[in-house]
Scaffold this active site. Structure first.
Site, PDB file in Angstrom:
ATOM      1  N   GLY A  10       1.068  -1.233  -0.187  1.00 50.85           N
ATOM      2  CA  GLY A  10       0.054  -0.184  -0.093  1.00 50.85           C
ATOM      3  C   GLY A  10       0.881   1.114   0.161  1.00 50.85           C
ATOM      4  O   GLY A  10       2.116   1.295   0.224  1.00 50.85           O
ATOM      5  N   GLN A  11       0.297   2.268  -0.099  1.00 58.39           N
ATOM      6  CA  GLN A  11       0.941   3.615  -0.179  1.00 58.39           C
ATOM      7  C   GLN A  11       1.743   3.941   0.917  1.00 58.39           C
ATOM      8  O   GLN A  11       2.896   4.704   0.933  1.00 58.39           O
ATOM      9  CB  GLN A  11      -0.046   4.825  -0.461  1.00 58.39           C
ATOM     10  CG  GLN A  11      -1.204   5.098   0.266  1.00 58.39           C
ATOM     11  CD  GLN A  11      -1.980   6.338  -0.612  1.00 58.39           C
ATOM     12  OE1 GLN A  11      -1.531   6.974  -1.423  1.00 58.39           O
ATOM     13  NE2 GLN A  11      -2.825   6.367   0.173  1.00 58.39           N
ATOM     14  N   LEU A  12       1.254   3.713   2.045  1.00 63.09           N
ATOM     15  CA  LEU A  12       1.946   4.003   3.355  1.00 63.09           C
ATOM     16  C   LEU A  12       3.167   2.977   3.590  1.00 63.09           C
ATOM     17  O   LEU A  12       4.170   3.189   3.891  1.00 63.09           O
ATOM     18  CB  LEU A  12       0.941   4.107   4.616  1.00 63.09           C
ATOM     19  CG  LEU A  12       1.676   4.115   6.007  1.00 63.09           C
ATOM     20  CD1 LEU A  12       2.568   5.689   6.018  1.00 63.09           C
ATOM     21  CD2 LEU A  12       0.740   4.293   7.022  1.00 63.09           C
ATOM     22  N   ILE A  36      -4.218 -11.687   6.841  1.00 59.42           N
ATOM     23  CA  ILE A  36      -4.308 -11.317   8.501  1.00 59.42           C
ATOM     24  C   ILE A  36      -5.473 -12.124   8.900  1.00 59.42           C
ATOM     25  O   ILE A  36      -5.826 -12.146  10.159  1.00 59.42           O
ATOM     26  CB  ILE A  36      -4.386 -10.164   8.379  1.00 59.42           C
ATOM     27  CG1 ILE A  36      -5.418  -9.280   7.704  1.00 59.42           C
ATOM     28  CG2 ILE A  36      -2.969  -9.163   8.214  1.00 59.42           C
ATOM     29  CD1 ILE A  36      -5.733  -7.751   8.152  1.00 59.42           C
ATOM     30  N   THR A  61      -9.616  -0.070   2.686  1.00 55.07           N
ATOM     31  CA  THR A  61      -9.869   1.281   2.949  1.00 55.07           C
ATOM     32  C   THR A  61     -10.796   1.980   1.850  1.00 55.07           C
ATOM     33  O   THR A  61     -10.898   3.104   1.890  1.00 55.07           O
ATOM     34  CB  THR A  61      -8.368   2.045   2.571  1.00 55.07           C
ATOM     35  OG1 THR A  61      -7.885   1.713   1.435  1.00 55.07           O
ATOM     36  CG2 THR A  61      -7.519   1.858   3.700  1.00 55.07           C
ATOM     37  N   ASP A 101      -9.728   9.245  10.658  1.00 52.49           N
ATOM     38  CA  ASP A 101     -10.335  10.191  11.134  1.00 52.49           C
ATOM     39  C   ASP A 101     -11.928   9.823  11.020  1.00 52.49           C
ATOM     40  O   ASP A 101     -12.820  10.570  11.643  1.00 52.49           O
ATOM     41  CB  ASP A 101     -10.203  11.723  10.401  1.00 52.49           C
ATOM     42  CG  ASP A 101     -10.259  11.396   9.164  1.00 52.49           C
ATOM     43  OD1 ASP A 101     -10.051  10.375   8.511  1.00 52.49           O
ATOM     44  OD2 ASP A 101     -10.897  12.406   8.313  1.00 52.49           O
ATOM     45  N   TYR A 124     -16.785   1.395   7.276  1.00 59.87           N
ATOM     46  CA  TYR A 124     -15.558   1.613   7.057  1.00 59.87           C
ATOM     47  C   TYR A 124     -15.037   2.397   8.785  1.00 59.87           C
ATOM     48  O   TYR A 124     -14.274   1.636   9.242  1.00 59.87           O
ATOM     49  CB  TYR A 124     -15.020   2.653   5.992  1.00 59.87           C
ATOM     50  CG  TYR A 124     -13.556   3.168   6.186  1.00 59.87           C
ATOM     51  CD1 TYR A 124     -12.507   1.954   6.110  1.00 59.87           C
ATOM     52  CD2 TYR A 124     -13.095   4.282   6.663  1.00 59.87           C
ATOM     53  CE1 TYR A 124     -11.060   2.274   6.126  1.00 59.87           C
ATOM     54  CE2 TYR A 124     -11.940   4.768   6.735  1.00 59.87           C
ATOM     55  CZ  TYR A 124     -10.958   3.681   6.516  1.00 59.87           C
ATOM     56  OH  TYR A 124      -9.751   4.092   6.657  1.00 59.87           O
ATOM     57  N   TRP A 148      -7.187  11.521   5.022  1.00 57.74           N
ATOM     58  CA  TRP A 148      -7.301  12.266   3.666  1.00 57.74           C
ATOM     59  C   TRP A 148      -5.844  11.709   2.963  1.00 57.74           C
ATOM     60  O   TRP A 148      -4.993  12.636   2.605  1.00 57.74           O
ATOM     61  CB  TRP A 148      -7.605  13.507   3.510  1.00 57.74           C
ATOM     62  CG  TRP A 148      -8.937  13.893   3.746  1.00 57.74           C
ATOM     63  CD1 TRP A 148      -9.698  13.246   4.878  1.00 57.74           C
ATOM     64  CD2 TRP A 148      -9.485  15.256   3.539  1.00 57.74           C
ATOM     65  NE1 TRP A 148     -10.809  14.117   4.798  1.00 57.74           N
ATOM     66  CE2 TRP A 148     -10.828  15.150   4.063  1.00 57.74           C
ATOM     67  CE3 TRP A 148      -9.176  16.228   2.835  1.00 57.74           C
ATOM     68  CZ2 TRP A 148     -11.935  16.184   4.073  1.00 57.74           C
ATOM     69  CZ3 TRP A 148     -10.414  17.271   2.703  1.00 57.74           C
ATOM     70  CH2 TRP A 148     -11.547  17.262   3.283  1.00 57.74           C
TER      71      TRP A 148
END
Length: 280
Positions: A10-12, A36, A61, A101, A124, A148
């Site tokens: 993923g991006q992170l 998982i 996500t 958030d 979510y 975001w």
């Protein structure tokens, strides 16, 4: 240190992997390497690898897809997180869980603090909150709520706007949801600093805030597209499947208490992201 990253594709996850591998022993596992939802496999992999830190960024996500398939959302974001937390505790590893958030309902009109009570309004958001509860139950872990998120790997709002901007057509973007866009690189920098801080809930986002419409206009302006092509609309008119909080600005009291500098303003971070994108 030995660090395990879930959701490493993923991006992170990808950014953390490339950042940390210079100074630590880092193992990145994607969905194919670590399911998982297989409790036994999670236990076996984690007990064999014996990491000191687990950054759990694996997640479902797609907010609207979570609304269509809440079972999948609760399994991945909730149950799977619980399995990782339990396995981490078995080997005394510290877990870092990336939350959202969207655990808040958006009815507040001042920034949400770390001790504000979550009240999610979407599948979510509920599934991420369940993940938080399981981390707190099974592991003395750190929960990092962010908002975001965008980065150089995978799809995100900024990349979508850049792509659509090339088509030179009018584009409707909601102007009644307010939050703080967060650049993955800046989030990762704070996560790494939190390795050496107390285990608790932290809010990490770029500072300042905007609506999605203002965010989109700024992207267009920075890219040299015509910002007048961005048309403001309401959440109701836009008609997204999942409800979103209308206000989800995160307060940063916990990182300030740990003497960590606040991430830079979102506009500054966006400019940096776009500059790096040109260099890729």
């Amino acid at each position: 240190m030995k660090i395990l990253i879930t959701g490493a594709n993923g991006q992170l996850g990808k950014h953390l992997l490339s950042t940390l591998e210079h100074s630590h022993t880092v193992i990145g596992l994607g969905r194919n390497e670590l399911d998982i939802l297989n409790k036994e496999k999670v236990n076996t992999v984690i007990s064999t690898l014996k990491p000191e830190i687990i950054i759990h960024s694996a997640a479902f996500t797609a907010v609207d897809q979570c609304e269509l398939d809440p079972k999948k959302a609760f399994e991945i974001n909730g149950l799977g997180t619980g399995y990782v937390a339990q396995a981490a505790s078995n080997i005394n590893a510290r877990m870092f869980y990336i939350s959202s958030d969207y655990v808040f309902d958006g009815k507040k009109n001042s920034p949400y603090n770390e001790d504000d009570e979550p009240n999610p309004i979407s599948a979510y958001g509920m599934s991420k909150w369940l993940g938080e509860k399981l981390v707190q139950k099974f592991n003395n872990g750190t929960i990092i709520r962010t908002s975001w998120l965008y980065g150089h790997d995978g799809g995100n709002f900024v990349k979508t706007m850049i792509k659509l901007g090339q088509e030179n057509k009018e584009l409707k973007v909601v102007d009644d949801q307010i939050g703080s866009p967060t650049y993955v690189n800046d989030l990762a920098d704070v996560i790494i600093r939190l390795f050496y801080k107390e285990s608790k809930i932290y809010h990490v986002s770029n500072t300042d805030a905007c609506t999605w419409y203002e965010f989109a206009r700024t992207i267009f302006e920075e890219k040299g597209y015509n910002p007048e092509l961005i048309i403001p609309t309401t959440t109701l008119e836009y008609g997204a499947l999942a409800p979103r909080p209308s206000y989800s600005i995160l307060g940063h009291e916990a990182i300030l208490e740990e003497n960590i500098d606040l991430p830079r303003p979102w506009k500054e971070a966006l400019k940096d992201f776009l500059r790096k994108e040109r260099e890729l």
